[in-house]
Write an enzyme that holds these catalytic residues in place. Sequence first.
Site, PDB file in Angstrom:
ATOM      1  N   GLN A 241       7.395   4.039   3.580  1.00  5.50           N
ATOM      2  CA  GLN A 241       5.828   3.591   3.859  1.00  5.50           C
ATOM      3  C   GLN A 241       5.819   2.309   4.608  1.00  5.50           C
ATOM      4  OE1 GLN A 241       3.912   5.542   1.632  1.00  5.50           O
ATOM      5  NE2 GLN A 241       2.334   4.915   3.006  1.00  5.50           N
TER       6      GLN A 241
ATOM      7  N   LYS B 148       4.934   1.939  -3.351  1.00  2.00           N
ATOM      8  CA  LYS B 148       5.068   3.572  -3.769  1.00  2.00           C
ATOM      9  C   LYS B 148       5.346   3.152  -5.252  1.00  2.00           C
ATOM     10  CE  LYS B 148       4.827   7.721  -2.471  1.00  2.00           C
ATOM     11  NZ  LYS B 148       3.967   8.184  -1.138  1.00  2.00           N
TER      12      LYS B 148
ATOM     13  N   GLY C  36      -2.990   8.261  -4.063  1.00  2.18           N
ATOM     14  CA  GLY C  36      -2.290   9.356  -4.589  1.00  2.18           C
ATOM     15  C   GLY C  36      -1.200   9.944  -3.807  1.00  2.18           C
ATOM     16  N   ASP C  37      -0.688  11.040  -4.465  1.00  4.69           N
ATOM     17  CA  ASP C  37       0.677  11.451  -3.747  1.00  4.69           C
ATOM     18  C   ASP C  37       0.805  12.718  -4.500  1.00  4.69           C
ATOM     19  OD1 ASP C  37       2.873  11.310  -1.771  1.00  4.69           O
ATOM     20  OD2 ASP C  37       4.028  11.418  -3.425  1.00  4.69           O
TER      21      ASP C  37
ATOM     22  N   ASN D 253      -2.261  19.457  -1.184  1.00  3.03           N
ATOM     23  CA  ASN D 253      -3.408  18.772  -0.305  1.00  3.03           C
ATOM     24  C   ASN D 253      -2.989  18.643   1.229  1.00  3.03           C
ATOM     25  OD1 ASN D 253      -3.730  15.579   1.016  1.00  3.03           O
ATOM     26  ND2 ASN D 253      -5.709  16.476   0.076  1.00  3.03           N
TER      27      ASN D 253
ATOM     28  N   LYS E  83       5.589   3.269   8.317  1.00  3.79           N
ATOM     29  CA  LYS E  83       4.490   4.119   8.421  1.00  3.79           C
ATOM     30  C   LYS E  83       3.181   3.186   8.586  1.00  3.79           C
ATOM     31  CE  LYS E  83       4.309   7.549   5.785  1.00  3.79           C
ATOM     32  NZ  LYS E  83       4.266   8.639   4.885  1.00  3.79           N
TER      33      LYS E  83
ATOM     34  N   LYS F 232       0.770  -0.979  -0.043  1.00  5.36           N
ATOM     35  CA  LYS F 232       0.162  -0.060   0.051  1.00  5.36           C
ATOM     36  C   LYS F 232       0.719   1.187  -0.056  1.00  5.36           C
ATOM     37  CE  LYS F 232      -3.891   2.221   0.727  1.00  5.36           C
ATOM     38  NZ  LYS F 232      -3.762   2.654  -0.799  1.00  5.36           N
TER      39      LYS F 232
ATOM     40  N   THR G 120      -4.476  13.301   5.991  1.00  2.17           N
ATOM     41  CA  THR G 120      -3.333  13.723   6.278  1.00  2.17           C
ATOM     42  C   THR G 120      -2.809  15.064   7.079  1.00  2.17           C
ATOM     43  OG1 THR G 120      -2.431  12.489   4.154  1.00  2.17           O
ATOM     44  CG2 THR G 120      -0.762  13.541   5.029  1.00  2.17           C
TER      45      THR G 120
ATOM     46  N   SER H  67      -6.652   5.810   4.239  1.00  5.99           N
ATOM     47  CA  SER H  67      -6.831   4.925   2.716  1.00  5.99           C
ATOM     48  C   SER H  67      -7.248   3.527   3.280  1.00  5.99           C
ATOM     49  CB  SER H  67      -5.367   4.779   1.994  1.00  5.99           C
ATOM     50  OG  SER H  67      -5.147   5.998   1.370  1.00  5.99           O
TER      51      SER H  67
HETATM   52  P1  NDP Z   1       0.456  18.384  -3.670  1.00  7.32           P
HETATM   53  O1  NDP Z   1       0.916  17.947  -4.936  1.00  7.32           O
HETATM   54  O2  NDP Z   1      -1.105  18.495  -3.470  1.00  7.32           O
HETATM   55  O3  NDP Z   1       1.382  19.428  -3.015  1.00  7.32           O
HETATM   56  C1  NDP Z   1       2.532  19.607  -2.952  1.00  7.32           C
HETATM   57  C2  NDP Z   1       3.150  20.992  -2.648  1.00  7.32           C
HETATM   58  O4  NDP Z   1       4.723  21.083  -2.361  1.00  7.32           O
HETATM   59  C3  NDP Z   1       2.852  22.232  -3.580  1.00  7.32           C
HETATM   60  O5  NDP Z   1       2.550  23.243  -2.930  1.00  7.32           O
HETATM   61  C4  NDP Z   1       4.150  22.354  -4.508  1.00  7.32           C
HETATM   62  O6  NDP Z   1       4.272  23.128  -4.984  1.00  7.32           O
HETATM   63  C5  NDP Z   1       5.082  22.007  -3.382  1.00  7.32           C
HETATM   64  N1  NDP Z   1       6.322  21.252  -3.928  1.00  7.32           N
HETATM   65  C6  NDP Z   1       6.404  20.457  -4.596  1.00  7.32           C
HETATM   66  N2  NDP Z   1       7.621  20.102  -5.053  1.00  7.32           N
HETATM   67  C7  NDP Z   1       8.542  21.234  -4.514  1.00  7.32           C
HETATM   68  C8  NDP Z   1       9.762  21.604  -4.561  1.00  7.32           C
HETATM   69  N3  NDP Z   1      10.891  20.838  -5.115  1.00  7.32           N
HETATM   70  N4  NDP Z   1      10.151  22.704  -3.899  1.00  7.32           N
HETATM   71  C9  NDP Z   1       9.163  23.231  -2.916  1.00  7.32           C
HETATM   72  N5  NDP Z   1       7.876  22.919  -2.946  1.00  7.32           N
HETATM   73  C10 NDP Z   1       7.641  21.913  -3.646  1.00  7.32           C
HETATM   74  O7  NDP Z   1       1.045  17.088  -2.743  1.00  7.32           O
HETATM   75  P2  NDP Z   1       0.710  16.554  -1.244  1.00  7.32           P
HETATM   76  O8  NDP Z   1       0.183  17.689  -0.566  1.00  7.32           O
HETATM   77  O9  NDP Z   1      -0.202  15.508  -1.435  1.00  7.32           O
HETATM   78  O10 NDP Z   1       2.047  16.201  -0.676  1.00  7.32           O
HETATM   79  C11 NDP Z   1       3.104  16.820  -0.062  1.00  7.32           C
HETATM   80  C12 NDP Z   1       3.919  16.000   0.584  1.00  7.32           C
HETATM   81  O11 NDP Z   1       3.315  15.147   1.493  1.00  7.32           O
HETATM   82  C13 NDP Z   1       4.753  14.887  -0.144  1.00  7.32           C
HETATM   83  O12 NDP Z   1       6.055  14.698   0.439  1.00  7.32           O
HETATM   84  C14 NDP Z   1       3.967  13.828  -0.044  1.00  7.32           C
HETATM   85  O13 NDP Z   1       4.699  12.575  -0.298  1.00  7.32           O
HETATM   86  C15 NDP Z   1       3.490  13.837   1.268  1.00  7.32           C
HETATM   87  N6  NDP Z   1       2.361  12.984   1.978  1.00  7.32           N
HETATM   88  C16 NDP Z   1       1.195  13.121   1.119  1.00  7.32           C
HETATM   89  C17 NDP Z   1      -0.105  12.301   1.537  1.00  7.32           C
HETATM   90  C18 NDP Z   1      -1.230  12.607   0.971  1.00  7.32           C
HETATM   91  O14 NDP Z   1      -2.327  12.151   1.658  1.00  7.32           O
HETATM   92  N7  NDP Z   1      -1.660  13.515   0.121  1.00  7.32           N
HETATM   93  C19 NDP Z   1       0.184  11.304   2.601  1.00  7.32           C
HETATM   94  C20 NDP Z   1       1.562  11.400   3.173  1.00  7.32           C
HETATM   95  C21 NDP Z   1       2.509  12.087   3.030  1.00  7.32           C
HETATM   96  P3  NDP Z   1       4.055  23.360  -6.539  1.00  7.32           P
HETATM   97  O15 NDP Z   1       2.713  23.553  -6.827  1.00  7.32           O
HETATM   98  O16 NDP Z   1       4.807  24.937  -6.985  1.00  7.32           O
HETATM   99  O17 NDP Z   1       4.759  22.020  -7.272  1.00  7.32           O
END
Ligand code: NDP
Length: 447
Positions: A114, A129, A168-169, A243, A117, A93, A212, A379
């Site tokens: 993961q 993943k 998703g991610d 997100n 976690k 997962k 999250t 999830s």
């Molecule tokens: P999103 O795609 O919704 O948002 C990602 C955010 O991070 C955006 O604001 C993006 O900005 C920014 N970002 C991406 N790459 C970079 C970078 N290189 N430098 C600076 N900012 C950056 O993703 P999520 O919110 O879903 O995920 C964010 C983090 O949380 C990730 O590490 C993910 O693995 C982790 N995560 C997510 C979960 C989930 O349920 N969604 C669960 C557990 C962990 P921009 O728009 O400019 O790209």
Amino acid sequence: MALTNPYLKGVYDTVLRRNPNEPEFQQAVLEVLESFEPVVAARPELEKNGIIERIVEPERMVMFRVPWVDDQGKVQVNRGFRVQFNSAIGPYKGGLRFHPSVNASVIKFLGFEQCFKNSLTSLPMGGGKGGSDFDPKGKSDAEVMRFCQSFITELSRHIGQFTDVPAGDIGVGGREIGFMYGQYKRLRNEFTGVLTGKGLSYGGSLARTEATGYGLCYYMKEMLAHKGTSFEGKTVVLSGSGNVAIYACQKATELGGKVVTMSDSNGFIYDPNGINLDVVKDIKEVKRGRIKEYAERVPGSSYTEGQRPWSVKCDIALPCATQNELTGEDAKLLIAGGCKFVAEGANMPSTPEAVAAFLENDVFFGPAKAANAGGVATSGLEMSQNSLRLSWTFEEVDQRLQGIMVNIFKTCIEAADKYGHKDNLVMGANIGGFEKIADAMLAQGVV
Ligand code: NDP
């Protein structure tokens, strides 16, 4: 901290040799192995049974071509990945990430983390993943659909509700999951819970979108309570505007904190009056715009191009964007600004130097695999609802999520304590997640 145990050193040397040019994966393995030192010393059966050698080696990894046709009729090719890391305690997962930075190293680091976690959530989920170097930014809906259909056509032969359940991610939200689910259903002619993060009209769970970010704040709430305090009146610096960041901002505010920053990959916004989340949601979720537009719309706020928010004074920091976004230097800035609590919403946002700085300076630090486990936990709850053919209410899912986050915090504290590292949540999360997997592997023989 460096590895001192000869067994762990040997395993890590093999990881370096077998996985050259994979710095993110090497970094994640080293950080986890460091925590295992007291466990390996106390439990010689782990070495005898090759548990650590097995846990750092994915059970399986697939890499595949993803051809698709863009709106100009030109054929494009991306690379797809899925790592199926460990299935000792349940089907694989873990999410799918669509971002140009995706490569084997990034996918393996995420898959490895993961495993622990998922184990911490106490739900029956193994670790996996996947993703692609496809960039959904700037693509039309039709292009995203054609890409998703091609991606899942290949991936479909490797996944299934009892085998591997992706989610998703970064870059994979409701739109992408919908396109992939539709194509999977068509290929298999079956309606099963093979993906999570689905829309509510076709098997998704209420509160998954929020999970999250909410879970991160529930975990932080426990951290604060452990030190006899709460969110009430605290200033919160937060990165990201995706997100995780959006719902962390909402819950932190609800719990009495004042969130003053958010960011994207171009820069960060600062609003001394507290972020107005309706404006952020309109920019990011409706218009799919850039965070700098916030400063153009909200009087009194400002935008700083090309920087991250860690120089802003705060009590609590919640990095919610991406890996290695908070360096040792950033950690020093946060500490100098009075920050006492940090919990990771993103995966591995703090570099090893940053984590060391927090631990050495009495900052109470909640690592990603515990603090952001609320997403995958929910999830897991979506999988349960799909199997039951039932839908729980938002309140019911949120209640279970809160219970899970409280329990994860307790597991971390107890595991750290058991091995003599009181209040070290890095040790606690790694060990707490690991021991359940190790015990299952020991029981299942050499597989
Ligand atoms: P999103 O795609 O919704 O948002 C990602 C955010 O991070 C955006 O604001 C993006 O900005 C920014 N970002 C991406 N790459 C970079 C970078 N290189 N430098 C600076 N900012 C950056 O993703 P999520 O919110 O879903 O995920 C964010 C983090 O949380 C990730 O590490 C993910 O693995 C982790 N995560 C997510 C979960 C989930 O349920 N969604 C669960 C557990 C962990 P921009 O728009 O400019 O790209």
